[in-house]
Scaffold this motif. Structure first.
Motif, PDB file in Angstrom:
ATOM      1  N   ASP A   9     137.203 -22.396 -12.244  1.00 46.70           N
ATOM      2  CA  ASP A   9     137.348 -23.758 -12.753  1.00 46.70           C
ATOM      3  C   ASP A   9     136.926 -24.724 -11.639  1.00 46.70           C
ATOM      4  O   ASP A   9     137.560 -24.768 -10.578  1.00 46.70           O
ATOM      5  N   ILE A  10     135.893 -25.481 -11.887  1.00 47.38           N
ATOM      6  CA  ILE A  10     135.331 -26.345 -10.841  1.00 47.38           C
ATOM      7  C   ILE A  10     136.335 -27.392 -10.364  1.00 47.38           C
ATOM      8  O   ILE A  10     136.271 -27.839  -9.214  1.00 47.38           O
ATOM      9  N   ALA A  21     129.048 -32.684 -15.367  1.00 46.92           N
ATOM     10  CA  ALA A  21     128.032 -32.743 -16.424  1.00 46.92           C
ATOM     11  C   ALA A  21     128.531 -33.751 -17.452  1.00 46.92           C
ATOM     12  O   ALA A  21     129.182 -33.407 -18.431  1.00 46.92           O
ATOM     13  N   GLY A  30     133.845 -33.718 -23.791  1.00 44.17           N
ATOM     14  CA  GLY A  30     134.475 -32.403 -23.830  1.00 44.17           C
ATOM     15  C   GLY A  30     134.025 -31.567 -22.643  1.00 44.17           C
ATOM     16  O   GLY A  30     133.483 -32.099 -21.666  1.00 44.17           O
ATOM     17  N   GLY A  31     134.235 -30.269 -22.724  1.00 43.14           N
ATOM     18  CA  GLY A  31     133.750 -29.332 -21.713  1.00 43.14           C
ATOM     19  C   GLY A  31     134.207 -29.676 -20.310  1.00 43.14           C
ATOM     20  O   GLY A  31     135.352 -30.091 -20.088  1.00 43.14           O
ATOM     21  N   VAL A  32     133.300 -29.512 -19.383  1.00 46.28           N
ATOM     22  CA  VAL A  32     133.654 -29.708 -17.974  1.00 46.28           C
ATOM     23  C   VAL A  32     134.008 -31.179 -17.706  1.00 46.28           C
ATOM     24  O   VAL A  32     134.865 -31.482 -16.871  1.00 46.28           O
ATOM     25  N   ALA A  35     137.602 -31.687 -18.574  1.00 46.77           N
ATOM     26  CA  ALA A  35     138.455 -31.009 -17.582  1.00 46.77           C
ATOM     27  C   ALA A  35     138.530 -31.817 -16.293  1.00 46.77           C
ATOM     28  O   ALA A  35     139.605 -31.955 -15.686  1.00 46.77           O
ATOM     29  N   PRO A 118     128.566 -27.278 -11.829  1.00 46.19           N
ATOM     30  CA  PRO A 118     128.754 -26.445 -13.027  1.00 46.19           C
ATOM     31  C   PRO A 118     127.375 -26.098 -13.590  1.00 46.19           C
ATOM     32  O   PRO A 118     126.349 -26.516 -13.037  1.00 46.19           O
ATOM     33  N   ALA A 119     127.365 -25.354 -14.683  1.00 48.15           N
ATOM     34  CA  ALA A 119     126.103 -25.021 -15.365  1.00 48.15           C
ATOM     35  C   ALA A 119     125.728 -26.199 -16.262  1.00 48.15           C
ATOM     36  O   ALA A 119     125.977 -26.190 -17.477  1.00 48.15           O
ATOM     37  N   ILE A 120     125.125 -27.213 -15.636  1.00 47.73           N
ATOM     38  CA  ILE A 120     124.776 -28.457 -16.348  1.00 47.73           C
ATOM     39  C   ILE A 120     123.908 -28.136 -17.572  1.00 47.73           C
ATOM     40  O   ILE A 120     122.955 -27.354 -17.462  1.00 47.73           O
ATOM     41  N   ALA A 122     124.394 -26.280 -20.043  1.00 50.52           N
ATOM     42  CA  ALA A 122     124.492 -24.937 -20.632  1.00 50.52           C
ATOM     43  C   ALA A 122     125.619 -24.832 -21.657  1.00 50.52           C
ATOM     44  O   ALA A 122     125.836 -23.757 -22.227  1.00 50.52           O
ATOM     45  N   TYR A 125     125.291 -29.126 -24.599  1.00 49.94           N
ATOM     46  CA  TYR A 125     123.903 -29.583 -24.631  1.00 49.94           C
ATOM     47  C   TYR A 125     122.885 -28.472 -24.893  1.00 49.94           C
ATOM     48  O   TYR A 125     121.676 -28.726 -24.958  1.00 49.94           O
TER      49      TYR A 125
HETATM   50  P1  ADP Z   1     126.852 -30.006 -21.210  1.00 54.51           P
HETATM   51  O1  ADP Z   1     127.189 -31.065 -22.220  1.00 54.51           O
HETATM   52  O2  ADP Z   1     126.051 -30.545 -20.037  1.00 54.51           O
HETATM   53  O3  ADP Z   1     126.242 -28.791 -21.824  1.00 54.51           O
HETATM   54  P2  ADP Z   1     129.491 -28.728 -21.030  1.00 54.51           P
HETATM   55  O4  ADP Z   1     130.683 -29.271 -20.335  1.00 54.51           O
HETATM   56  O5  ADP Z   1     129.546 -28.582 -22.491  1.00 54.51           O
HETATM   57  O6  ADP Z   1     128.260 -29.635 -20.529  1.00 54.51           O
HETATM   58  O7  ADP Z   1     129.140 -27.310 -20.431  1.00 54.51           O
HETATM   59  C1  ADP Z   1     128.539 -27.078 -19.182  1.00 54.51           C
HETATM   60  C2  ADP Z   1     129.088 -25.786 -18.621  1.00 54.51           C
HETATM   61  O8  ADP Z   1     130.349 -26.057 -17.993  1.00 54.51           O
HETATM   62  C3  ADP Z   1     129.345 -24.702 -19.660  1.00 54.51           C
HETATM   63  O9  ADP Z   1     128.840 -23.464 -19.173  1.00 54.51           O
HETATM   64  C4  ADP Z   1     130.875 -24.682 -19.763  1.00 54.51           C
HETATM   65  O10 ADP Z   1     131.381 -23.397 -20.092  1.00 54.51           O
HETATM   66  C5  ADP Z   1     131.260 -25.036 -18.339  1.00 54.51           C
HETATM   67  N1  ADP Z   1     132.627 -25.511 -18.086  1.00 54.51           N
HETATM   68  C6  ADP Z   1     133.538 -26.025 -18.946  1.00 54.51           C
HETATM   69  N2  ADP Z   1     134.681 -26.320 -18.302  1.00 54.51           N
HETATM   70  C7  ADP Z   1     134.487 -25.992 -16.991  1.00 54.51           C
HETATM   71  C8  ADP Z   1     135.291 -26.029 -15.812  1.00 54.51           C
HETATM   72  N3  ADP Z   1     136.543 -26.486 -15.830  1.00 54.51           N
HETATM   73  N4  ADP Z   1     134.745 -25.582 -14.636  1.00 54.51           N
HETATM   74  C9  ADP Z   1     133.476 -25.125 -14.591  1.00 54.51           C
HETATM   75  N5  ADP Z   1     132.667 -25.064 -15.665  1.00 54.51           N
HETATM   76  C10 ADP Z   1     133.168 -25.491 -16.844  1.00 54.51           C
END
Ligand code: ADP
Length: 179
Positions: A9-10, A21, A30-32, A35, A118-120, A122, A125
């Motif tokens: 978890d970043i 991201a 949502g997503g990262v 968090a 993170p995996a921007i 991925a 998007y």
């Molecule tokens: P985007 O909209 O740029 O695709 P997302 O947040 O949906 O961004 O996803 C980008 C990546 O971050 C995904 O691989 C997702 O699984 C990952 N991710 C989500 N929460 C966390 C976290 N707490 N720490 C690291 N990576 C995360």
């Protein structure tokens, strides 16, 4: 300069900068992004609102990066960048490369010695994780070889922090295969 690939978890990383991201609004998602806002506390949203009122009334463009404090995070700063959204037809890898390059540049400007990505793009998007990894490693290397950028940077550590085991494996394989 070292590149580390970690599963986790970043928001927990004890680095100088974590990269978010974000979306263009900077007002959370949502997503990262979600968090990071939860872990940093409401001060982060306030700081983002401040950016929207001042230098970014139209939001942060795709491929650009902007820094805020990290507030309640272990990281001192958050660099927000907006990845290209494949579902909106944003398929140019140069936009994604720009996210990594501009984030490294912003971290350098802050005097950071360590940064976590993170995996921007991925996640929501819709980019393929392998392609994100390839673009990321390439962008880090070209940052380092560009005159006046990498050579003068205090950055010593670049982490990629992947949330799933699958994505971690994809990043590790891409790293092994990269030049
Ligand atoms: P985007 O909209 O740029 O695709 P997302 O947040 O949906 O961004 O996803 C980008 C990546 O971050 C995904 O691989 C997702 O699984 C990952 N991710 C989500 N929460 C966390 C976290 N707490 N720490 C690291 N990576 C995360």
């Amino acid at each position: 300069m070292r590149i580390d690939i970690l599963h986790g978890d970043i928001t927990t990383r004890p680095v100088d900068v974590i990269v978010n991201a974000a979306n263009s609004s900077l007002l959370g998602g949502g997503g990262v992004d979600g968090a990071i806002h939860r872990a940093a506390g409401p001060e982060l949203l306030e700081a983002c609102r401040g950016l929207r009122r001042s230098e970014l009334p139209g939001g942060l463009p795709v491929g650009a990066a902007v820094a805020t404090a990290g507030f309640r995070l272990p990281a001192r700063w958050v660099v927000h960048t907006v990845g290209p959204n494949r579902h909106a037809g944003q398929t140019d890898p140069a936009l994604l490369a720009s996210c990594f390059g501009k984030s490294l540049k912003a971290a350098t400007g802050l005097g950071a010695r360590s940064i976590a990505f993170p995996a921007i793009s991925a996640g929501i998007y819709g980019w393929d994780a392998r392609q994100v990894a390839e673009v990321a490693f390439d962008a880090v290397r070209s940052f380092w070889s560009s005159p006046g950028a990498g050579s003068g940077s205090p950055l010593e550590l670049v982490e990629f922090v992947l949330f799933s085991e699958d994505t971690t494996a994809v990043f590790r394989a891409a790293f092994e295969a990269s030049p």
